[in-house]
Scaffold this motif. Structure first.
Motif, PDB file in Angstrom:
ATOM      1  N   PRO A  66       0.738  -1.195   0.102  1.00  0.00           N
ATOM      2  CA  PRO A  66       0.082   0.004   0.045  1.00  0.00           C
ATOM      3  C   PRO A  66       0.857   1.428   0.000  1.00  0.00           C
ATOM      4  CG  PRO A  66      -0.753  -1.708   1.552  1.00  0.00           C
ATOM      5  CD  PRO A  66       0.302  -2.233   1.137  1.00  0.00           C
ATOM      6  N   ARG A  67       2.092   1.077   0.587  1.00  0.00           N
ATOM      7  CA  ARG A  67       2.695   2.468   0.648  1.00  0.00           C
ATOM      8  C   ARG A  67       3.514   2.772  -0.518  1.00  0.00           C
ATOM      9  NH1 ARG A  67       7.932   1.294   3.272  1.00  0.00           N
ATOM     10  NH2 ARG A  67       9.085   2.876   2.048  1.00  0.00           N
ATOM     11  N   VAL A  68       3.775   1.828  -1.377  1.00  0.00           N
ATOM     12  CA  VAL A  68       4.336   1.850  -2.701  1.00  0.00           C
ATOM     13  C   VAL A  68       3.532   2.483  -3.835  1.00  0.00           C
ATOM     14  CG1 VAL A  68       5.611   0.791  -4.569  1.00  0.00           C
ATOM     15  CG2 VAL A  68       6.263   0.543  -2.243  1.00  0.00           C
ATOM     16  N   ALA A  69       2.252   1.653  -3.623  1.00  0.00           N
ATOM     17  CA  ALA A  69       0.995   2.202  -4.385  1.00  0.00           C
ATOM     18  C   ALA A  69       0.743   3.537  -4.291  1.00  0.00           C
ATOM     19  CB  ALA A  69      -0.097   1.071  -4.213  1.00  0.00           C
ATOM     20  N   VAL A  70       0.605   4.311  -2.942  1.00  0.00           N
ATOM     21  CA  VAL A  70       0.232   5.502  -2.778  1.00  0.00           C
ATOM     22  C   VAL A  70       1.185   6.360  -3.161  1.00  0.00           C
ATOM     23  CG1 VAL A  70      -0.155   7.373  -0.967  1.00  0.00           C
ATOM     24  CG2 VAL A  70      -1.377   4.804  -1.066  1.00  0.00           C
ATOM     25  N   GLY A  71       2.500   5.977  -3.110  1.00  0.00           N
ATOM     26  CA  GLY A  71       3.742   6.773  -3.635  1.00  0.00           C
ATOM     27  C   GLY A  71       3.740   6.858  -5.228  1.00  0.00           C
ATOM     28  N   LEU A  72       3.231   6.159  -5.955  1.00  0.00           N
ATOM     29  CA  LEU A  72       3.403   6.104  -7.334  1.00  0.00           C
ATOM     30  C   LEU A  72       1.924   6.751  -7.858  1.00  0.00           C
ATOM     31  CD1 LEU A  72       4.413   2.384  -7.906  1.00  0.00           C
ATOM     32  CD2 LEU A  72       5.666   4.703  -8.113  1.00  0.00           C
ATOM     33  N   GLY A  73       1.270   7.507  -7.104  1.00  0.00           N
ATOM     34  CA  GLY A  73       0.034   8.332  -7.760  1.00  0.00           C
ATOM     35  C   GLY A  73      -1.150   7.512  -7.463  1.00  0.00           C
ATOM     36  N   ASN A  74      -1.307   6.673  -6.279  1.00  0.00           N
ATOM     37  CA  ASN A  74      -2.504   6.021  -6.028  1.00  0.00           C
ATOM     38  C   ASN A  74      -2.830   4.797  -6.980  1.00  0.00           C
ATOM     39  OD1 ASN A  74      -3.131   7.253  -3.460  1.00  0.00           O
ATOM     40  ND2 ASN A  74      -4.195   9.020  -4.614  1.00  0.00           N
ATOM     41  N   LEU A  75      -1.872   4.351  -7.389  1.00  0.00           N
ATOM     42  CA  LEU A  75      -2.017   3.016  -8.180  1.00  0.00           C
ATOM     43  C   LEU A  75      -2.493   2.214  -7.465  1.00  0.00           C
ATOM     44  CD1 LEU A  75      -0.828   3.137 -11.279  1.00  0.00           C
ATOM     45  CD2 LEU A  75       0.922   1.921 -10.539  1.00  0.00           C
ATOM     46  N   GLY A  76      -3.178   0.937  -8.202  1.00  0.00           N
ATOM     47  CA  GLY A  76      -3.912   0.070  -7.457  1.00  0.00           C
ATOM     48  C   GLY A  76      -2.745  -1.019  -7.062  1.00  0.00           C
ATOM     49  N   PRO A  77      -3.227  -1.925  -5.994  1.00  0.00           N
ATOM     50  CA  PRO A  77      -2.177  -2.907  -5.767  1.00  0.00           C
ATOM     51  C   PRO A  77      -1.701  -3.873  -6.587  1.00  0.00           C
ATOM     52  CG  PRO A  77      -4.398  -3.497  -4.901  1.00  0.00           C
ATOM     53  CD  PRO A  77      -4.502  -2.294  -5.419  1.00  0.00           C
ATOM     54  N   LEU A  78      -2.572  -4.455  -7.728  1.00  0.00           N
ATOM     55  CA  LEU A  78      -2.246  -5.277  -8.499  1.00  0.00           C
ATOM     56  C   LEU A  78      -1.989  -4.411 -10.017  1.00  0.00           C
ATOM     57  CD1 LEU A  78      -4.889  -7.982  -8.045  1.00  0.00           C
ATOM     58  CD2 LEU A  78      -2.201  -8.112  -7.661  1.00  0.00           C
ATOM     59  N   VAL A  79      -0.692  -4.594 -10.456  1.00  0.00           N
ATOM     60  CA  VAL A  79      -0.120  -3.989 -11.815  1.00  0.00           C
ATOM     61  C   VAL A  79       0.607  -4.890 -12.618  1.00  0.00           C
ATOM     62  CG1 VAL A  79      -0.078  -1.619 -10.770  1.00  0.00           C
ATOM     63  CG2 VAL A  79       1.876  -3.161 -10.633  1.00  0.00           C
ATOM     64  N   ILE A  80       0.447  -4.505 -13.633  1.00  0.00           N
ATOM     65  CA  ILE A  80       1.229  -5.489 -14.870  1.00  0.00           C
ATOM     66  C   ILE A  80       2.671  -4.404 -15.369  1.00  0.00           C
ATOM     67  CG2 ILE A  80       1.060  -6.520 -17.095  1.00  0.00           C
ATOM     68  CD1 ILE A  80      -1.751  -6.948 -16.246  1.00  0.00           C
ATOM     69  N   CYS A  81       3.626  -5.042 -15.583  1.00  0.00           N
ATOM     70  CA  CYS A  81       4.888  -4.581 -15.944  1.00  0.00           C
ATOM     71  C   CYS A  81       4.662  -4.666 -17.582  1.00  0.00           C
ATOM     72  CB  CYS A  81       6.151  -5.374 -15.645  1.00  0.00           C
ATOM     73  SG  CYS A  81       7.543  -4.786 -16.222  1.00  0.00           S
ATOM     74  N   THR A  82       4.738  -3.333 -18.071  1.00  0.00           N
ATOM     75  CA  THR A  82       4.514  -3.272 -19.527  1.00  0.00           C
ATOM     76  C   THR A  82       5.716  -3.279 -20.129  1.00  0.00           C
ATOM     77  OG1 THR A  82       4.130  -1.157 -19.161  1.00  0.00           O
ATOM     78  CG2 THR A  82       2.188  -2.635 -19.308  1.00  0.00           C
ATOM     79  N   ALA A  89       8.263   0.222 -16.339  1.00  0.00           N
ATOM     80  CA  ALA A  89       6.757   0.799 -16.635  1.00  0.00           C
ATOM     81  C   ALA A  89       5.788  -0.193 -16.069  1.00  0.00           C
ATOM     82  CB  ALA A  89       6.510   0.898 -18.102  1.00  0.00           C
ATOM     83  N   LEU A  90       4.861   0.436 -15.325  1.00  0.00           N
ATOM     84  CA  LEU A  90       3.780  -0.486 -14.686  1.00  0.00           C
ATOM     85  C   LEU A  90       2.379  -0.067 -15.091  1.00  0.00           C
ATOM     86  CD1 LEU A  90       4.990  -0.281 -10.900  1.00  0.00           C
ATOM     87  CD2 LEU A  90       5.467  -2.129 -12.830  1.00  0.00           C
ATOM     88  N   LEU A  91       1.330  -0.690 -15.211  1.00  0.00           N
ATOM     89  CA  LEU A  91       0.042  -0.365 -15.592  1.00  0.00           C
ATOM     90  C   LEU A  91      -0.921  -1.275 -14.616  1.00  0.00           C
ATOM     91  CD1 LEU A  91      -1.926   0.414 -18.029  1.00  0.00           C
ATOM     92  CD2 LEU A  91      -1.727  -1.878 -18.771  1.00  0.00           C
ATOM     93  N   ASP A  92      -1.930  -0.107 -14.166  1.00  0.00           N
ATOM     94  CA  ASP A  92      -3.112  -0.754 -13.490  1.00  0.00           C
ATOM     95  C   ASP A  92      -4.153  -1.242 -14.330  1.00  0.00           C
ATOM     96  OD1 ASP A  92      -4.863  -1.003 -11.646  1.00  0.00           O
ATOM     97  OD2 ASP A  92      -4.809   0.815 -10.907  1.00  0.00           O
ATOM     98  N   PRO A  93      -4.616  -2.588 -14.372  1.00  0.00           N
ATOM     99  CA  PRO A  93      -5.298  -3.034 -15.543  1.00  0.00           C
ATOM    100  C   PRO A  93      -6.810  -2.564 -15.162  1.00  0.00           C
ATOM    101  CG  PRO A  93      -4.530  -4.992 -13.890  1.00  0.00           C
ATOM    102  CD  PRO A  93      -3.956  -3.581 -13.611  1.00  0.00           C
ATOM    103  N   PHE A  94      -7.096  -2.399 -13.937  1.00  0.00           N
ATOM    104  CA  PHE A  94      -8.279  -1.870 -13.808  1.00  0.00           C
ATOM    105  C   PHE A  94      -8.670  -0.348 -14.209  1.00  0.00           C
ATOM    106  CE2 PHE A  94      -7.275  -4.883 -10.509  1.00  0.00           C
ATOM    107  CZ  PHE A  94      -8.172  -6.060 -10.927  1.00  0.00           C
ATOM    108  N   THR A  95      -7.586   0.910 -13.831  1.00  0.00           N
ATOM    109  CA  THR A  95      -7.932   2.102 -13.983  1.00  0.00           C
ATOM    110  C   THR A  95      -6.962   2.578 -15.330  1.00  0.00           C
ATOM    111  OG1 THR A  95      -5.986   2.811 -12.897  1.00  0.00           O
ATOM    112  CG2 THR A  95      -8.313   2.532 -11.708  1.00  0.00           C
TER     113      THR A  95
END
Length: 133
Positions: A66-82, A89-95
């Motif tokens: 949660p600390r890292v996700a908030v530090g990256l601009g409120n990214l979701g907890p599950l991300v995909i490396c693109t 480069a990380l992508l939040d698949p939900f937003t």
């Protein structure tokens, strides 16, 4: 280090350039005197680079704290490396938010992948039925 790969370069600057462009890395370099000639004042050195490469690969599923996700601009907890170069480069698949991490940001709070691309399964959705509004 338990595991590793050895690379040999004819020129020291080629090794330095290679290390910084491959992936986010933590590196250390040492210089050791091999021999010297006191009469002609010639010194021969052996240069050693120790490099720790990020374990994140393309299309890995990552669970961020949660600390890292908030530090990256409120990214979701599950991300995909693109994309993986000298940054990740990380992508939040939900937003569908994108985020880029450089080597310094990654090494401050390192994380590992939850699933690699070989463990993931691709699905195609043909039809969607809405059950309730």
């Amino acid at each position: 280090m338990d595991h590793g790969i050895d690379f040999f370069f004819g020129n020291r600057t080629h090794g330095v350039k290679f290390v910084g462009k491959v992936a986010p890395v933590r590196s250390r370099n040492d210089k050791q005197l091999v021999s010297h000639d006191t009469k002609s004042n010639n010194y021969n050195y052996k240069y050693t680079f120790s490099v720790e490469i990020s374990p994140i690969c393309l299309e890995d599923l990552i669970c961020l704290s949660p600390r890292v996700a908030v530090g990256l601009g409120n990214l979701g907890p599950l991300v995909i490396c693109t994309k993986v170069t000298n940054s990740i480069a990380l992508l939040d698949p939900f937003t569908l938010k994108h985020c880029f991490l450089d080597a310094d940001q990654y090494l401050r709070t390192p994380f590992k992948s939850l699933l690699t691309c070989r463990q993931l399964v691709e699905y195609i959705v043909f039809d969607v039925d809405i059950v309730s509004p």
